[in-house]
Every structure is written in structure tokens, then in C-alpha cells.
Motif scaffolding. Sequence first.
Motif, mmCIF file in Angstrom:
data_model
loop_
_atom_site.group_PDB
_atom_site.id
_atom_site.type_symbol
_atom_site.label_atom_id
_atom_site.label_comp_id
_atom_site.label_asym_id
_atom_site.label_seq_id
_atom_site.Cartn_x
_atom_site.Cartn_y
_atom_site.Cartn_z
ATOM 1 N N SER A 471 0.822 -1.199 0.000
ATOM 2 C CA SER A 471 0.000 0.000 0.000
ATOM 3 C C SER A 471 0.866 1.263 0.000
ATOM 4 C CB SER A 471 -0.919 -0.016 1.232
ATOM 5 O OG SER A 471 -1.638 1.193 1.309
ATOM 6 N N GLU A 472 1.917 1.276 0.833
ATOM 7 C CA GLU A 472 2.822 2.421 0.886
ATOM 8 C C GLU A 472 3.524 2.620 -0.450
ATOM 9 O OE1 GLU A 472 5.431 1.717 4.136
ATOM 10 O OE2 GLU A 472 3.921 2.150 5.660
ATOM 11 N N ASP A 475 1.218 4.204 -2.986
ATOM 12 C CA ASP A 475 1.082 5.643 -2.741
ATOM 13 C C ASP A 475 2.290 6.404 -3.267
ATOM 14 O OD1 ASP A 475 -1.338 5.225 -1.557
ATOM 15 O OD2 ASP A 475 -0.568 5.260 0.499
ATOM 16 N N SER A 478 2.245 6.521 -7.037
ATOM 17 C CA SER A 478 1.248 7.478 -7.501
ATOM 18 C C SER A 478 1.757 8.910 -7.369
ATOM 19 C CB SER A 478 -0.040 7.290 -6.679
ATOM 20 O OG SER A 478 -0.986 8.273 -7.030
ATOM 21 N N GLU A 479 2.399 9.186 -6.240
ATOM 22 C CA GLU A 479 2.962 10.513 -6.016
ATOM 23 C C GLU A 479 4.062 10.822 -7.026
ATOM 24 O OE1 GLU A 479 5.104 13.073 -2.419
ATOM 25 O OE2 GLU A 479 4.478 11.001 -2.101
#
Length: 498
Positions: A471-472, A475, A478-479
Motif C-alpha cells: 500500500s505504501e 502511494d 502514484s505521487e
Amino acid sequence: MAKEQLVTNMEDKLWAAADKLRGSIASSKYKDIVLGIIFLKYISDRFDQRFNELVTEGDGFEEDRDEYERFNVFFVPEKARWKSIIESATKPNIGQVIDEAFIAIEKENKKLAGVLPKIFSGADIDQRRVGEVVMVFENSDTLLIEEDALGRVYEYFLGKFAFMLGQGGGEFYTPSSVVKLLVEMIEPYEGTIYDPCCGSGGMFVQAQKFVKAHGGNAYKLSVYGQELNADTRRLATMNLAIRGMEANLGKTHDDTFHGDQFKDEKFDYILANPPFNISDWGQESLLNDARWKWGVPAKGNANYAWLSHMLTKLKPSKGVAGIVLANGSLSSQTSGEGSIRAKFIEEDLVDCIVAMPDRLFFTTGIPVSLWFLRRGKKRKGEVLFIDARDNGVMVSRKLRELENEDISLIADTYHKWINGVGYEDEIGFCKSTSLEEIQKHDNVLTPGRYVGIKEIVDDELFEDKMEKLVSELADLMSESSGLDEKIKKSLGAIGYEF
């Protein structure tokens, strides 16, 4: 309003006042101006407090100097009292008024002779700005005349000035949490205490606080210090005076190696934060000095000269020293330092080594450790290593402090070890080590080598951990993708499309 809040508010005001002085005069002078005014306000307030008590008593002794001295209060002549200073604060001769006030105070109090800064009327001093600083103090809350509150403000300024003065400032300011740890470790209840490079006298102030906090009598602790810099020595005298401390700082400022002010003295306690890694300390003219009984210290680094000097100053059967030094001193094998350290260990003079966390000092990022040297050790043939690098909290982006819990943990561990009650080795934190084991490691004293690495307990399920990591990662990707688009768009806007 609580005292804590009052002190914080006053610190903001004082720093704003000091900021006004900055730029109008050299920083080396404005610290003397601000600290001089703090000192003048403090002793005047103490005088007024005692004066009013004498008025209430009604015996007419308000101008009797003895009635002040016996209560450890400086006698302040009328022209030097704060109300006289305030009356001149907006006048163009305020600097002259303050200089004359200091001259009058020195005349009435021999302990302060030649100490107070009479620089306020100099041609390079902006009189208007001096008056503004005076007025800042006038508007302060009267609770600040309490000794502890003013002491905190005073230390706050020392810290700020050390920061602004850059590397040189670190020569006279040691972070209060480091000083407190040193004192808590050696427990100077009574006897003689010495600092061969005493700076502003912070070690002595903390020692006095320690004695008072434990219900002892601070007058049973005799203070001896030496300082090379004349201005810093005056600062120490003022710092100790506002706390009513009697101290022998030698006949004059002088180099401890070349002009030892206490040649024939031995002390119960030594606390010191000598300047780190001095490269030009005049070794060539001291080759036959009796202090180098473990070997002549390196010409290009004074660390082992400081250690040897302090060992020769300890009382033979019970003296103990707490010393701050750069980490390199724990393992250096060059220029005979390894040989000297081997002799310290062979003679069982090293009691404890504490590796400190980084970013503790205002003016240097050099990692440091605390050396505790002791004559007449209780735990003969052993050295306690403590690795405290994980302790402390960041109080700003660049500065860390030890909290009281950290200090208690480290000091309690040391005392339990010394007394043999309740001590146990703890992997990653502390280890009691035999001299033979240290000698197997070429007499290296780096705590991390002996205490080992703390085991990390991980009781999280593998599946849960992977889910969180994925999950991290998603993220972050995506960033990253979003940032790529922004960069592409920005470059396109200035004609660099791709």
C-alpha cells in the motif's frame, strides 16, 4: 500565569532586544551588553528586596553593607540602582551611566573587581539601542527576580550567543542536558570540584543545583576553575556571582597546559568539556612535563593532553572525572594515543564510557562521548560501556536534547553498576566489560563494540506487513507519477516539451 509561561514570554522579549543590537555593533560586544544589563538588573532587584526587608525591620540599617553581605546580596550604590538606570534610559549618555554604575558596584564589592563590562559608553555603541534593551527589562514581570527564573533566562542567552558566535562559541557553552548528565553521574555532594577549561562556569552551576536538589549544603563544595579567554572568565565570574557561588578561578586567565593555576592541587571531582581536537597546543615546549606519565600526547591533537592533565589532578584514592571528548579519542591509534589509552586501561583508570546521541551541540556536529575516569575504582578490572545514541529528542531541525528520563536512565545504570545492586547487561545499551576483553580489542573504547546490537522485536504477521508495504509503495508510485507530470508540464511551458 504560571512562572514557566512568564519565563518563556520574557525570553522572546530579550531575544528581540538582542536582535536590535545585532548589526549595530560586533556580536562579540553585544553579548557583553545584554548579559551586563541582565546582571545589573538582577543584583539591583536582589538589593531592593533586601533593602525593603530592612525598611520593614525599622532599625535604620538600609545603607549598612554588612546587612547585605551576610545574606549573600551584593551592596548596590545608589547611582547603580535600577531606578537610577531607568531614569537615564532614554538619555544620550545611558552608556556612561551604566559604566559608572559598574565602576561603583566593583568599588563596593571586591569579589567583582575588574570583572564587570564597562563598555557601554564606547564610541561604537548605539546609545539608543542600549536604552531600548534597558527598557525591556523594566517592563518585565517582577517574578523574574526569583533566582531560578533569572538563571534560566541567563542560560538561554548563553545558548543563543553560542549559536550565533559559530564554532568559537562552543568553547564556552556546553548544552545543559549534557552538563546535567555529567553531574548526575559523578554526584559531587561535597569536597573540591575543578574545571580546567571552565568557560562560563556552567558545570559549577549545575553541581550547585545537584547538591541543593539532594538536600545537601552547597557551601561544602569548593569550586576551582581556569579559563584561557579573559572575557569568558569574566562571564564565569558574573554567572557564579548571581548564584551566590564562591569560586577560585585562579589569579588570571591563562592556558591550562602552559600556565596551570593550580599546580599543586588535587581534586575530588573534575568536570570538563575541553575544546575538541586542538591541533596547536604547544606540545613541543612541554615534552618533559610531569603530567605525561602515560606518554607524551600527540603534537597535533590535545585530547590526550587534557585526559592526562585531569588524571594527574584527581585525588589518589577517590577522585573522579567526567569529560566530554570527540569520539575519535576512543579508538585513535596514531601519534601514540593508542599507547597512552592502553596504559590508562592497564592501570584501571577508566570507569565508564557513554556514547552520546548526535546533534546535541549548538556549534558542532562532531559525535561525542563521555569519559569517566576514577581513582580507587569500586569495580576493579571492569569498565562499563553505555550506548546512549538512541536517547534524546529533537527539539529543532538541527538540535537534540536529552530529557530527564534519559539522564536518569543513564545515571541510574551507572550507579547500579558501581554499587553492584540491580545492574544487568542489556544488549544494545550497556555492558560491563573486563580489561582483558578490552585489551583483545586493541584497547578501543567505543561502546558499540561491546554492547552489541539491540534485537528488534517484530511480532507483526508477514501477510499484514506485506499488505502495508504494498500500500505504501502504491502511494509513493502514484505521487511519483504526479510529480513527473508536473515536471513535464513545467518544462513544456518554457519550450522544452518531450
